[in-house]
Design a protein around this motif. Structure first.
Motif, mmCIF file in Angstrom:
data_model
loop_
_atom_site.group_PDB
_atom_site.id
_atom_site.type_symbol
_atom_site.label_atom_id
_atom_site.label_comp_id
_atom_site.label_asym_id
_atom_site.label_seq_id
_atom_site.Cartn_x
_atom_site.Cartn_y
_atom_site.Cartn_z
ATOM 1 N N PHE A 57 41.963 66.291 38.034
ATOM 2 C CA PHE A 57 41.849 66.123 36.586
ATOM 3 C C PHE A 57 42.596 64.876 36.123
ATOM 4 N N VAL A 58 43.830 64.719 36.592
ATOM 5 C CA VAL A 58 44.623 63.551 36.196
ATOM 6 C C VAL A 58 43.945 62.261 36.654
ATOM 7 N N GLY A 59 43.446 62.254 37.891
ATOM 8 C CA GLY A 59 42.788 61.061 38.408
ATOM 9 C C GLY A 59 41.524 60.708 37.652
ATOM 10 N N ASP A 60 40.772 61.731 37.232
ATOM 11 C CA ASP A 60 39.500 61.489 36.544
ATOM 12 C C ASP A 60 39.684 61.052 35.094
ATOM 13 N N SER A 96 42.419 58.555 26.329
ATOM 14 C CA SER A 96 43.630 58.642 25.511
ATOM 15 C C SER A 96 44.110 60.094 25.490
ATOM 16 N N ALA A 97 45.306 60.298 24.975
ATOM 17 C CA ALA A 97 45.843 61.659 24.886
ATOM 18 C C ALA A 97 44.930 62.536 24.037
ATOM 19 N N GLU A 98 44.418 61.999 22.932
ATOM 20 C CA GLU A 98 43.517 62.759 22.073
ATOM 21 C C GLU A 98 42.233 63.121 22.801
ATOM 22 N N GLN A 99 41.698 62.171 23.565
ATOM 23 C CA GLN A 99 40.459 62.423 24.301
ATOM 24 C C GLN A 99 40.659 63.439 25.423
ATOM 25 N N ILE A 100 41.820 63.385 26.075
ATOM 26 C CA ILE A 100 42.115 64.379 27.117
ATOM 27 C C ILE A 100 42.201 65.774 26.494
ATOM 28 N N TRP A 121 33.644 61.221 16.031
ATOM 29 C CA TRP A 121 33.084 61.841 17.225
ATOM 30 C C TRP A 121 32.262 60.883 18.095
ATOM 31 N N PRO A 122 31.403 60.027 17.535
ATOM 32 C CA PRO A 122 30.603 59.142 18.395
ATOM 33 C C PRO A 122 31.462 58.322 19.353
ATOM 34 N N ALA A 123 32.571 57.790 18.881
ATOM 35 C CA ALA A 123 33.438 56.983 19.749
ATOM 36 C C ALA A 123 34.082 57.854 20.828
ATOM 37 N N ALA A 124 34.516 59.059 20.433
ATOM 38 C CA ALA A 124 35.139 59.959 21.408
ATOM 39 C C ALA A 124 34.117 60.426 22.446
ATOM 40 N N TRP A 125 32.910 60.750 21.990
ATOM 41 C CA TRP A 125 31.887 61.265 22.901
ATOM 42 C C TRP A 125 31.417 60.189 23.884
ATOM 43 N N SER A 126 31.484 58.951 23.485
ATOM 44 C CA SER A 126 31.086 57.875 24.406
ATOM 45 C C SER A 126 31.996 57.859 25.629
#
Length: 208
Positions: free
Chosen positions: A14-17, A22-26, A61-66
């Motif tokens: 998980f960490v490697g992938d 970003s922290a928010e995206q994780i 959301w569009p930026a995060a989903w990309s």
């Protein structure tokens, strides 16, 4: 929705992938995975639903989903996750195996401490259909048939059951065929089923 006590997380993978997230995206990724785990492996491919699950504003959301979409597979209006689907299948197999073992244990305990009734004896016969006894083409009579409630077996035709009856009886049958009491036969069916299950499990392990 199925209730499961835990979700397997392979930390190193998980960490490697997620090094590029970003922290928010994780955090959003983990929320999506956990929600998908509880939803039997899939979520609707809808921006408003996914953004709400991920706790991200719809306009962001569009930026995060990309960044997140490469981790998922989309199709038929749903999104899935390959590794999570594998873990769900593994969990289902283990649950089924535990349930089957519990049922066999309950049957064995009931036979040990209680005299088998007609319903138990008949039920054991019905549940032997997937064992090696059935594969051998055995056609067995109902142990409750006849006033004496005896079951006549031929060692050549039903070697596993015959041997199991001898084990329950505690001595070798003088000849073959031989008639065994219904309660001896019912307990022998459980023993033969357990032995067949262990052999089939060993066969599957060898095949893999």
């Amino acid at each position: 929705m199925s209730v499961r006590p835990f979700m397997q997380l392979y930390v190193s993978d998980f960490v490697g992938d997620t090094l590029a997230l970003s922290a928010e995206q994780i955090g959003a990724y983990m929320l999506l995975l956990m929600s998908m785990w509880n939803a039997d492996g899939e979520l609707p491919d809808e921006a408003d639903t996914l953004s709400r699950i991920a706790r991200i504003r719809i306009e962001d959301w569009p930026a995060a989903w990309s960044k997140l979409s490469p981790f998922f597979d989309a199709g038929n209006g749903k999104i899935t996750h390959g590794r999570l689907s594998e873990e769900l299948a593994k969990f289902a197999r283990k649950s089924a195996a535990r349930s089957d073992a519990g049922k066999r244990g309950a049957e064995a305990k009931a036979l040990k401490y209680n005299k088998p009734s007609q319903a138990i004896a008949s039920g054991l016969l019905k549940h032997s259909s997937e064992t090696r006894i059935k594969k051998a083409g055995a056609t067995l009579s109902d142990p409750t048939d006849g006033p004496a409630k005896m079951v006549r077996l031929d060692r050549t035709l039903h070697p596993e059951l015959f041997a199991a009856c001898e084990t329950v009886r505690g001595k070798t049958a003088p000849s073959s065929p031989w008639s065994f009491p219904a309660d001896v036969y019912a307990r022998a069916v459980v023993i033969a089923q357990q032995q067949a299950a262990m052999l089939e499990t060993a066969d599957e392990g060898t095949a893999h």
